[in-house]
Structure formats: structure tokens, C-alpha cells
Design a protein around this motif. Structure first.
Motif, PDB file in Angstrom:
ATOM      1  N   TRP A 116       4.766   4.002   2.605  1.00  6.77           N
ATOM      2  CA  TRP A 116       3.672   3.585   3.475  1.00  6.77           C
ATOM      3  C   TRP A 116       2.371   3.878   3.039  1.00  6.77           C
ATOM      4  O   TRP A 116       2.353   5.234   2.803  1.00  6.77           O
ATOM      5  CB  TRP A 116       4.123   4.034   4.956  1.00  6.77           C
ATOM      6  CG  TRP A 116       3.234   3.566   5.847  1.00  6.77           C
ATOM      7  CD1 TRP A 116       3.284   2.309   6.442  1.00  6.77           C
ATOM      8  CD2 TRP A 116       2.167   4.264   6.802  1.00  6.77           C
ATOM      9  NE1 TRP A 116       2.489   2.212   7.707  1.00  6.77           N
ATOM     10  CE2 TRP A 116       1.693   3.605   7.598  1.00  6.77           C
ATOM     11  CE3 TRP A 116       2.019   5.543   6.461  1.00  6.77           C
ATOM     12  CZ2 TRP A 116       0.871   3.849   8.590  1.00  6.77           C
ATOM     13  CZ3 TRP A 116       0.815   6.005   7.690  1.00  6.77           C
ATOM     14  CH2 TRP A 116       0.372   5.131   8.397  1.00  6.77           C
ATOM     15  N   SER A 119      -4.412   0.030   2.739  1.00  7.41           N
ATOM     16  CA  SER A 119      -4.889  -0.955   1.708  1.00  7.41           C
ATOM     17  C   SER A 119      -6.253  -0.409   1.144  1.00  7.41           C
ATOM     18  O   SER A 119      -6.302  -0.827  -0.296  1.00  7.41           O
ATOM     19  CB  SER A 119      -5.113  -2.220   2.150  1.00  7.41           C
ATOM     20  OG  SER A 119      -6.029  -2.201   3.325  1.00  7.41           O
ATOM     21  N   ARG A 125      -2.583   2.947  -4.832  1.00  2.00           N
ATOM     22  CA  ARG A 125      -2.143   1.614  -4.997  1.00  2.00           C
ATOM     23  C   ARG A 125      -1.831   1.224  -6.372  1.00  2.00           C
ATOM     24  O   ARG A 125      -1.111   0.566  -6.874  1.00  2.00           O
ATOM     25  CB  ARG A 125      -2.887   0.433  -4.258  1.00  2.00           C
ATOM     26  CG  ARG A 125      -2.807   0.910  -2.805  1.00  2.00           C
ATOM     27  CD  ARG A 125      -3.615  -0.104  -1.967  1.00  2.00           C
ATOM     28  NE  ARG A 125      -3.046  -1.417  -1.767  1.00  2.00           N
ATOM     29  CZ  ARG A 125      -3.859  -2.465  -2.208  1.00  2.00           C
ATOM     30  NH1 ARG A 125      -4.623  -2.400  -3.268  1.00  2.00           N
ATOM     31  NH2 ARG A 125      -3.325  -3.697  -2.071  1.00  2.00           N
ATOM     32  N   TYR A 128       1.196   3.153  -7.854  1.00  2.00           N
ATOM     33  CA  TYR A 128       2.244   2.232  -7.462  1.00  2.00           C
ATOM     34  C   TYR A 128       2.425   1.179  -7.992  1.00  2.00           C
ATOM     35  O   TYR A 128       3.871   0.665  -8.579  1.00  2.00           O
ATOM     36  CB  TYR A 128       2.217   2.126  -5.641  1.00  2.00           C
ATOM     37  CG  TYR A 128       1.999   3.390  -5.048  1.00  2.00           C
ATOM     38  CD1 TYR A 128       2.592   4.588  -5.278  1.00  2.00           C
ATOM     39  CD2 TYR A 128       1.333   3.162  -3.724  1.00  2.00           C
ATOM     40  CE1 TYR A 128       2.383   5.664  -4.583  1.00  2.00           C
ATOM     41  CE2 TYR A 128       1.106   4.264  -2.902  1.00  2.00           C
ATOM     42  CZ  TYR A 128       1.481   5.567  -3.291  1.00  2.00           C
ATOM     43  OH  TYR A 128       1.253   6.531  -2.549  1.00  2.00           O
ATOM     44  N   ARG A 129       1.538   0.294  -8.350  1.00  2.00           N
ATOM     45  CA  ARG A 129       1.873  -0.913  -8.873  1.00  2.00           C
ATOM     46  C   ARG A 129       2.254  -0.840 -10.356  1.00  2.00           C
ATOM     47  O   ARG A 129       3.380  -1.407 -10.978  1.00  2.00           O
ATOM     48  CB  ARG A 129       0.498  -1.895  -8.699  1.00  2.00           C
ATOM     49  CG  ARG A 129       0.405  -3.175  -9.367  1.00  2.00           C
ATOM     50  CD  ARG A 129      -0.504  -4.123  -8.910  1.00  2.00           C
ATOM     51  NE  ARG A 129      -0.556  -4.651  -7.555  1.00  2.00           N
ATOM     52  CZ  ARG A 129      -1.592  -4.003  -6.549  1.00  2.00           C
ATOM     53  NH1 ARG A 129      -2.353  -3.385  -7.145  1.00  2.00           N
ATOM     54  NH2 ARG A 129      -1.509  -4.600  -5.679  1.00  2.00           N
ATOM     55  N   TYR A 133       6.276  -0.786  -8.164  1.00  2.82           N
ATOM     56  CA  TYR A 133       6.436  -1.008  -6.689  1.00  2.82           C
ATOM     57  C   TYR A 133       5.750  -2.502  -6.651  1.00  2.82           C
ATOM     58  O   TYR A 133       4.699  -2.804  -7.136  1.00  2.82           O
ATOM     59  CB  TYR A 133       5.530  -0.213  -5.887  1.00  2.82           C
ATOM     60  CG  TYR A 133       6.224   1.383  -5.632  1.00  2.82           C
ATOM     61  CD1 TYR A 133       6.955   1.616  -4.776  1.00  2.82           C
ATOM     62  CD2 TYR A 133       6.081   2.151  -6.544  1.00  2.82           C
ATOM     63  CE1 TYR A 133       7.721   2.870  -4.502  1.00  2.82           C
ATOM     64  CE2 TYR A 133       6.843   3.523  -6.641  1.00  2.82           C
ATOM     65  CZ  TYR A 133       7.643   3.737  -5.550  1.00  2.82           C
ATOM     66  OH  TYR A 133       8.071   5.186  -5.641  1.00  2.82           O
ATOM     67  N   ARG A 134       6.373  -3.136  -5.409  1.00  3.69           N
ATOM     68  CA  ARG A 134       5.613  -4.235  -4.942  1.00  3.69           C
ATOM     69  C   ARG A 134       5.422  -4.022  -3.473  1.00  3.69           C
ATOM     70  O   ARG A 134       6.126  -3.512  -2.691  1.00  3.69           O
ATOM     71  CB  ARG A 134       6.656  -5.354  -5.201  1.00  3.69           C
ATOM     72  CG  ARG A 134       7.884  -5.335  -4.510  1.00  3.69           C
ATOM     73  CD  ARG A 134       8.867  -6.607  -5.052  1.00  3.69           C
ATOM     74  NE  ARG A 134      10.466  -6.311  -4.398  1.00  3.69           N
ATOM     75  CZ  ARG A 134      10.409  -6.358  -3.035  1.00  3.69           C
ATOM     76  NH1 ARG A 134       9.495  -6.820  -2.403  1.00  3.69           N
ATOM     77  NH2 ARG A 134      11.741  -6.301  -2.624  1.00  3.69           N
ATOM     78  N   LEU A 135       4.317  -4.798  -2.941  1.00  2.00           N
ATOM     79  CA  LEU A 135       3.716  -4.860  -1.785  1.00  2.00           C
ATOM     80  C   LEU A 135       4.812  -5.813  -0.977  1.00  2.00           C
ATOM     81  O   LEU A 135       5.157  -7.123  -1.444  1.00  2.00           O
ATOM     82  CB  LEU A 135       2.423  -5.366  -1.676  1.00  2.00           C
ATOM     83  CG  LEU A 135       1.799  -5.760  -0.010  1.00  2.00           C
ATOM     84  CD1 LEU A 135       1.921  -4.351   0.347  1.00  2.00           C
ATOM     85  CD2 LEU A 135       0.512  -6.245  -0.326  1.00  2.00           C
ATOM     86  N   SER A 138       2.452  -5.854   5.375  1.00  2.00           N
ATOM     87  CA  SER A 138       1.222  -5.189   5.819  1.00  2.00           C
ATOM     88  C   SER A 138       0.942  -5.631   7.206  1.00  2.00           C
ATOM     89  O   SER A 138       1.496  -6.491   7.883  1.00  2.00           O
ATOM     90  CB  SER A 138      -0.076  -5.651   4.944  1.00  2.00           C
ATOM     91  OG  SER A 138      -0.279  -6.982   4.880  1.00  2.00           O
ATOM     92  N   GLU A 151       0.067  -0.500   4.439  1.00  2.00           N
ATOM     93  CA  GLU A 151       1.075  -1.558   3.760  1.00  2.00           C
ATOM     94  C   GLU A 151       2.275  -1.050   3.485  1.00  2.00           C
ATOM     95  O   GLU A 151       2.365   0.597   3.188  1.00  2.00           O
ATOM     96  CB  GLU A 151       0.467  -1.596   2.433  1.00  2.00           C
ATOM     97  CG  GLU A 151      -0.848  -2.495   2.528  1.00  2.00           C
ATOM     98  CD  GLU A 151      -1.596  -2.631   1.049  1.00  2.00           C
ATOM     99  OE1 GLU A 151      -2.390  -3.402   1.056  1.00  2.00           O
ATOM    100  OE2 GLU A 151      -1.356  -1.709   0.119  1.00  2.00           O
ATOM    101  N   ASN A 152       3.480  -1.475   3.267  1.00  2.00           N
ATOM    102  CA  ASN A 152       4.750  -1.041   3.064  1.00  2.00           C
ATOM    103  C   ASN A 152       5.183  -1.793   1.496  1.00  2.00           C
ATOM    104  O   ASN A 152       4.915  -2.878   1.371  1.00  2.00           O
ATOM    105  CB  ASN A 152       5.704  -1.662   3.910  1.00  2.00           C
ATOM    106  CG  ASN A 152       5.754  -0.837   5.249  1.00  2.00           C
ATOM    107  OD1 ASN A 152       5.859   0.438   5.522  1.00  2.00           O
ATOM    108  ND2 ASN A 152       5.410  -1.598   6.386  1.00  2.00           N
ATOM    109  N   TRP A 153       5.433  -0.670   0.805  1.00  2.00           N
ATOM    110  CA  TRP A 153       5.673  -1.070  -0.763  1.00  2.00           C
ATOM    111  C   TRP A 153       7.083  -0.282  -1.064  1.00  2.00           C
ATOM    112  O   TRP A 153       7.627   0.232  -0.342  1.00  2.00           O
ATOM    113  CB  TRP A 153       4.774  -0.144  -1.599  1.00  2.00           C
ATOM    114  CG  TRP A 153       3.550  -0.491  -1.527  1.00  2.00           C
ATOM    115  CD1 TRP A 153       2.343  -0.474  -0.527  1.00  2.00           C
ATOM    116  CD2 TRP A 153       2.633  -1.192  -2.645  1.00  2.00           C
ATOM    117  NE1 TRP A 153       1.172  -1.041  -1.015  1.00  2.00           N
ATOM    118  CE2 TRP A 153       1.462  -1.411  -2.289  1.00  2.00           C
ATOM    119  CE3 TRP A 153       3.048  -1.604  -3.814  1.00  2.00           C
ATOM    120  CZ2 TRP A 153       0.310  -2.044  -3.145  1.00  2.00           C
ATOM    121  CZ3 TRP A 153       1.929  -2.117  -4.773  1.00  2.00           C
ATOM    122  CH2 TRP A 153       0.572  -2.310  -4.404  1.00  2.00           C
TER     123      TRP A 153
END
Length: 159
Positions: A116, A119, A125, A128-129, A133-135, A138, A151-153
Motif C-alpha cells: 500500500w 500516488s 513507485r 516497485y514498477r 509490481y503492478r498497480l 487506488s 494505491e494497492n500494488w
């Protein structure tokens, strides 16, 4: 620059650094630091070293960051409390903290990691990307005194 597991005093560092950094960088209020303190207390109180791990990032012998990977269910882990002091960026420590979670989660038998975030946290972020990870979802969040987007990833570890 190195990562190590937790020692005495590190929980206090994690809470203090989150409170200080997010107030300075984003103007988040005391509710954020209080939430971090609750999360840290929950992790420390039920910590299972066979399924969970926390790391401290050090640069020139000083603590500059943290991350925890905790059990959410038998197959899902949750990445928590990622922090890297902006002054320590550029040494690959953020990437190493995030990747340490992935490596540990795979070895521990988890099939997915969730997290969690907000944005406006561009550096996190990006990490994570980059890790894959993917979104997932939100929603608006006003918890820390500002209009934010929570946002949850997720990262599937099956690959």
C-alpha cells in the motif's frame, strides 16, 4: 552501502525517520507517524523470522533506510515501511531493499507480495514498477492531512 537485519533500537529509528522525512518532504501530519508506530509495534510484537524479515540500509555506517516483509496469509506477503533518506539515494539501496523482499518471499514460499502506498511517492513507485509490481487499485485518502491517492500494488512471484 549495505543491508542488514534488525538490531536493538532499529524500530525507533524506523518510526522516527518516517515521521521526520514525510513531514519534511510532504507535510504529512502526526497521524502518519502514529500509523507507522502502530505498524512497527504490530510487526515487532508478532514477528516470525521463518516467514518475515526486516532490513536496515546503511551508508557509511549510518542507518539511512528500512523495509519489512511480513506475512499477510499463507501465500501472500506484504511489503511495509519502505524508506530511504533522499540524501542516500543513488547508491542502489532502494532497489536492494525492494529486491531483498522479493528474494526472501520466494524462498519463504509466498506466491504474491502486496503493498500500500500513495500516488505522490514517485521514487518508491518507480522502485516497485522496476521490480515488476503492478498497480491493482487506488482510492482517495485524506488520512495524513492532505488529499492523497492511496494505491494497492502486487507482485506475482510465480514467474
Amino acid at each position: 552501502a549495505r543491508l542488514r537485519t534488525l538490531r536493538a533500537g532499529d524500530w525507533g529509528f524506523i518510526v522516527e525517520q518516517h515521521g521526520r522525512l514525510y513531514a519534511r518532504e510532504f507535510g504529512w501530519d502526526r497521524r502518519f507517524e502514529a500509523m507507522v508506530a502502530r505498524i512497527a509495534a504490530d510487526i515487532a510484537g508478532t514477528f516470525d523470522a521463518t516467514r518475515e524479515r526486516c532490513w536496515i540500509a546503511e551508508l557509511d555506517g549510518e542507518r539511512v533506510g528500512s523495509v519489512c516483509l511480513v506475512r499477510q496469509s499463507a501465500t501472500v506477503a506484504k511489503l511495509r515501511l519502505l524508506l530511504l533518506d533522499p540524501a542516500a539515494r543513488g547508491h542502489g539501496l532502494g532497489r536492494r531493499l525492494v529486491h531483498a523482499c522479493t528474494t526472501f518471499a520466494r524462498a519463504a514460499g509466498y506466491r504474491r507480495i502486496v503493498l500500500w502506498t500513495q500516488s505522490n511517492l514517485a521514487a518508491a513507485r518507480h522502485l516497485y514498477r522496476r521490480e515488476g509490481y503492478r498497480l491493482v487499485s487506488s482510492e482517495p485518502n485524506r488520512e495524513f492531512g492532505h488529499g492523497l491517492v492511496a494505491e494497492n500494488w502486487a507482485l506475482d512471484l510465480a514467474r
